[in-house]
Design an enzyme around this catalytic site. Sequence first.
Site, PDB file in Angstrom:
ATOM      1  N   GLY A 277     -32.922  -0.806  67.734  1.00 48.88           N
ATOM      2  CA  GLY A 277     -32.910  -0.241  69.084  1.00 48.88           C
ATOM      3  C   GLY A 277     -34.303  -0.135  69.695  1.00 48.88           C
ATOM      4  O   GLY A 277     -34.505   0.626  70.664  1.00 48.88           O
ATOM      5  N   THR A 278     -35.231  -0.908  69.171  1.00 52.50           N
ATOM      6  CA  THR A 278     -36.620  -0.892  69.659  1.00 52.50           C
ATOM      7  C   THR A 278     -36.695  -1.199  71.159  1.00 52.50           C
ATOM      8  O   THR A 278     -37.405  -0.507  71.913  1.00 52.50           O
ATOM      9  CB  THR A 278     -37.446  -1.977  68.913  1.00 52.50           C
ATOM     10  OG1 THR A 278     -37.022  -2.027  67.555  1.00 52.50           O
ATOM     11  CG2 THR A 278     -38.926  -1.739  69.034  1.00 52.50           C
TER      12      THR A 278
ATOM     13  N   HIS B 254     -43.417  -1.817  64.058  1.00 51.03           N
ATOM     14  CA  HIS B 254     -42.399  -1.797  62.997  1.00 51.03           C
ATOM     15  C   HIS B 254     -43.028  -1.369  61.665  1.00 51.03           C
ATOM     16  O   HIS B 254     -42.359  -1.373  60.638  1.00 51.03           O
ATOM     17  CB  HIS B 254     -41.798  -3.195  62.815  1.00 51.03           C
ATOM     18  CG  HIS B 254     -40.921  -3.660  63.946  1.00 51.03           C
ATOM     19  ND1 HIS B 254     -39.999  -2.857  64.563  1.00 51.03           N
ATOM     20  CD2 HIS B 254     -40.816  -4.877  64.554  1.00 51.03           C
ATOM     21  CE1 HIS B 254     -39.370  -3.552  65.504  1.00 51.03           C
ATOM     22  NE2 HIS B 254     -39.850  -4.774  65.520  1.00 51.03           N
TER      23      HIS B 254
HETATM   24  P1  A3P Z   1     -26.934  -5.871  68.489  1.00 47.06           P
HETATM   25  O1  A3P Z   1     -27.483  -7.118  67.871  1.00 47.06           O
HETATM   26  O2  A3P Z   1     -26.075  -5.099  67.552  1.00 47.06           O
HETATM   27  O3  A3P Z   1     -26.268  -6.114  69.786  1.00 47.06           O
HETATM   28  P2  A3P Z   1     -34.232  -4.221  68.597  1.00 47.06           P
HETATM   29  O4  A3P Z   1     -34.457  -3.862  70.003  1.00 47.06           O
HETATM   30  O5  A3P Z   1     -34.786  -3.239  67.612  1.00 47.06           O
HETATM   31  O6  A3P Z   1     -34.602  -5.627  68.311  1.00 47.06           O
HETATM   32  O7  A3P Z   1     -32.660  -4.098  68.359  1.00 47.06           O
HETATM   33  C1  A3P Z   1     -31.782  -4.993  68.999  1.00 47.06           C
HETATM   34  C2  A3P Z   1     -30.418  -4.345  69.076  1.00 47.06           C
HETATM   35  O8  A3P Z   1     -30.416  -3.354  70.104  1.00 47.06           O
HETATM   36  C3  A3P Z   1     -29.357  -5.370  69.444  1.00 47.06           C
HETATM   37  O9  A3P Z   1     -28.160  -4.915  68.806  1.00 47.06           O
HETATM   38  C4  A3P Z   1     -29.309  -5.217  70.941  1.00 47.06           C
HETATM   39  O10 A3P Z   1     -28.143  -5.697  71.532  1.00 47.06           O
HETATM   40  C5  A3P Z   1     -29.451  -3.703  71.090  1.00 47.06           C
HETATM   41  N1  A3P Z   1     -29.966  -3.315  72.411  1.00 47.06           N
HETATM   42  C6  A3P Z   1     -30.897  -3.945  73.162  1.00 47.06           C
HETATM   43  N2  A3P Z   1     -31.083  -3.300  74.308  1.00 47.06           N
HETATM   44  C7  A3P Z   1     -30.268  -2.235  74.298  1.00 47.06           C
HETATM   45  C8  A3P Z   1     -30.000  -1.194  75.247  1.00 47.06           C
HETATM   46  N3  A3P Z   1     -30.608  -1.147  76.402  1.00 47.06           N
HETATM   47  N4  A3P Z   1     -29.098  -0.253  74.896  1.00 47.06           N
HETATM   48  C9  A3P Z   1     -28.457  -0.302  73.714  1.00 47.06           C
HETATM   49  N5  A3P Z   1     -28.645  -1.279  72.791  1.00 47.06           N
HETATM   50  C10 A3P Z   1     -29.548  -2.234  73.074  1.00 47.06           C
END
Ligand code: A3P
Length: 316
Positions: free
Chosen positions: A62-63, A120
């Site tokens: 959720g970064t 990270h």
């Molecule tokens: P999924 O692959 O399960 O859809 P990070 O940002 O750490 O790379 O994590 C990516 C994950 O966060 C992905 O999960 C992505 O879809 C989800 N994500 C990205 N933007 C988001 C948002 N605004 N709200 C909720 N989830 C989000």
Amino acid sequence: MEKMKHIIESLPNETGWSLYQPYCLYQGFWCFPDFLEGIMLAQECFKPEPGDIFICSHPKSGTTWLKALTFAIINRHRYHFDDSSNPLLSKGPHDCVFFLEQRKFIGKFRQPGVPLIATHTPYSSLPKSVLDSDDCKIVYICRDPKDTFVSLFHFIDKRRPKHIEPVSIEQGFELFCEGKSIFGPIWDHILGYWKASLERPNKVMFLKYEDMRKDSALYVKKLGEFMGYSFSAEEQHNVTLQKIVELCSFENLRGLEVNKTGVQVNRIVPHPVANQDYFRKGKVGDWSNYLTPEMAQRLDKIMERKFYGSGLTFKN
Ligand code: A3P
């Protein structure tokens, strides 16, 4: 630089789940050499400024969302939510908040006027200057490791050049459960920040993706308070919290042109990342579509064992 390259070359390495280069084991976590150089440099020379806020996470937890939320909260008086000058509307969240490990930005970690730096890096490997500082804060987001794994698996597969054989979900899962994935083992990553949040609650805020999905406005408010950008009573009563939630929602960000067609600009890995690869499904519990009950149980058991006695659980 030469010294770092030499150290990196001497580290144990793994090629199992890598697209472009082997990843190596440094201070107990696995990392790409490119990121590692940035981390080592930061460990040596990064100087936090008063008010800096670190946005920390294991990859795919959720970064992107947390970067957008914190950026929107801090800048809410500077940019209107629907104003085209709002950077969140014209840049991907990763180009609004940089990563510490992106070596080429040493000395240029922060966007002007935005005290946010993402990483990270596990807690114990953060620059000592950051750990020792009483003036900077850390916000950590984690997620059910089963969903993190599924998200990571898809992200890696999407970025796979055509000539490289895909890694099967079973192979990836095996490596993940052995702790051999980028910035893994995930249990050490999560526990490091969890324990720090218990020991230093004013410095480290620990968040769960699932809780934030349930009541995003509440967490926007909590984030504002923790970071020192509290919402006034008036802001809480009017639509400000909700506007931030909507601006940063998965659906809104994913639908923006820049996130549909743009590429992450500030990235050191040789192959660019399409912004759309950061937005897949954004669901809680999507693991059930990919993991067998046996796989899920295995990872749950590992986590239970590792988290035993810590007070941390991913059960609702
Ligand atoms: P999924 O692959 O399960 O859809 P990070 O940002 O750490 O790379 O994590 C990516 C994950 O966060 C992905 O999960 C992505 O879809 C989800 N994500 C990205 N933007 C988001 C948002 N605004 N709200 C909720 N989830 C989000």
